[in-house]
Motif scaffolding. Sequence first.
Motif, short mmCIF file in Angstrom:
data_model
loop_
_atom_site.label_atom_id
_atom_site.label_comp_id
_atom_site.label_asym_id
_atom_site.label_seq_id
_atom_site.Cartn_x
_atom_site.Cartn_y
_atom_site.Cartn_z
N LYS A 52 40.75 50.06 48.19
CA LYS A 52 39.89 49.34 47.25
C LYS A 52 39.83 47.87 47.64
O LYS A 52 40.83 47.30 48.10
N ASN A 102 35.83 48.29 32.74
CA ASN A 102 35.66 47.27 33.77
C ASN A 102 34.67 47.69 34.85
O ASN A 102 34.41 46.92 35.77
N ALA A 103 34.12 48.88 34.77
CA ALA A 103 33.22 49.36 35.82
C ALA A 103 31.97 48.51 35.90
O ALA A 103 31.51 48.14 36.98
N VAL A 152 38.01 44.95 43.05
CA VAL A 152 38.06 46.21 42.30
C VAL A 152 39.48 46.47 41.81
O VAL A 152 39.70 46.86 40.65
N ALA A 153 40.48 46.27 42.67
CA ALA A 153 41.87 46.48 42.27
C ALA A 153 42.26 45.54 41.13
O ALA A 153 42.99 45.94 40.21
N PRO A 189 36.49 52.25 39.15
CA PRO A 189 37.32 51.52 38.20
C PRO A 189 37.18 52.09 36.81
O PRO A 189 36.27 52.88 36.54
N PRO A 190 38.07 51.73 35.86
CA PRO A 190 37.96 52.21 34.49
C PRO A 190 36.62 51.88 33.88
O PRO A 190 35.93 50.95 34.30
N ALA A 215 48.04 49.05 43.05
CA ALA A 215 47.01 48.07 43.43
C ALA A 215 47.31 47.46 44.79
O ALA A 215 46.41 47.28 45.62
N GLN A 223 40.19 44.23 38.88
CA GLN A 223 39.50 44.66 37.67
C GLN A 223 40.23 45.80 36.99
O GLN A 223 40.20 45.92 35.77
N GLU A 224 40.88 46.67 37.75
CA GLU A 224 41.63 47.77 37.18
C GLU A 224 42.99 47.34 36.66
O GLU A 224 43.58 48.03 35.82
N ARG A 246 42.70 42.72 32.22
CA ARG A 246 41.52 42.75 31.37
C ARG A 246 40.51 41.70 31.82
O ARG A 246 40.88 40.65 32.36
#
Length: 328
Positions: free
Chosen positions: A56, A179-180, A60-61, A175-176, A145, A63-64, A67
Amino acid sequence: METDAAAAAGAGAENGAAKPKPNWLSKIQEGGIKKPPKDVLKRRRNFRLGRMVAPKQPMVALQELIRQEDITFESYISDPMSRLWKIGAMYDGQKFEGVGPTKNIARNICCENVLQYIAFKACEKDSSSEMPKGSQGEEHKPWTALASVALFKMFNDWAAQGALVPPELMKTVAPPANNAAAAAGAMEADAGGAAPGQPQMMPMAPWAAGGRPGGAPQMSWTGVPQFGGGQKPAKQKKPRGPAANGDGAAEKPLPADAATKHPVAVLNEMLGAQTFDFTQDGAPPNHVYICTVNVNGTVYTGSAKSKKEAKKMCAKDAMLKIYNIACA
């Protein structure tokens, strides 16, 4: 009483009414249940790890991991001299920066610096607190991550060296849901790439505003991977302009109303479609756009508060110096 029970059991055994064996015990004794071979267990373990740890990008990492409201990104700043982009971010009271040849690389460098800070703080937290150990141990360190970003950078380095990395190795878990949208918006906003043929490689910016603690060595960033056997060579543009034919004369005569027409339209009509490049000087709202165009090896510039006006001023500068026409 035990004597009576044993006697009853013995009597039952003599009468042929012995207790039947469980099915699982019978299958083991008969060879019906077998332990999977080691290579099968290894492949299953590889499958589970592949689901947990996927390559990732740092953005992206991150964001996961945190928050969206915990981190604040500043606006991009462009340096017209070095053609580099810079972005800052505030997280946990610390300021982090990322500098790169594209918006996407600058943002990834900034996110990687934040991820590094989170990992270092987690190590301090684990060492100063009494965490459960053993098979049920707990840690604050974001190993998933860190492993995802490490795999991404390793595969990216392979691609930069000319290796043809299979796309199966770069499959990324989305991502979740919360947060996507933010991650997708950040990638779409950072879609501006480097110039054709420009290497996607840039040294990492300082770890934080005060530099790296303890004089730790800086790492390197290789940007977004480009698969398919490495980077493609830059295409050679054909020369355009009055000197394109080698005789110093224009390819076609100027239109009679060239001075009253839009300079961009006249320039494209005379020399073909031109490529205009834009950079930003300063931070909004006190920023200026600088537009440049390369005509037959000569660069012409123009600046204004908007890209549209900067492009017009750039074309006016080119028309004035090439054809001695002052367009409106």
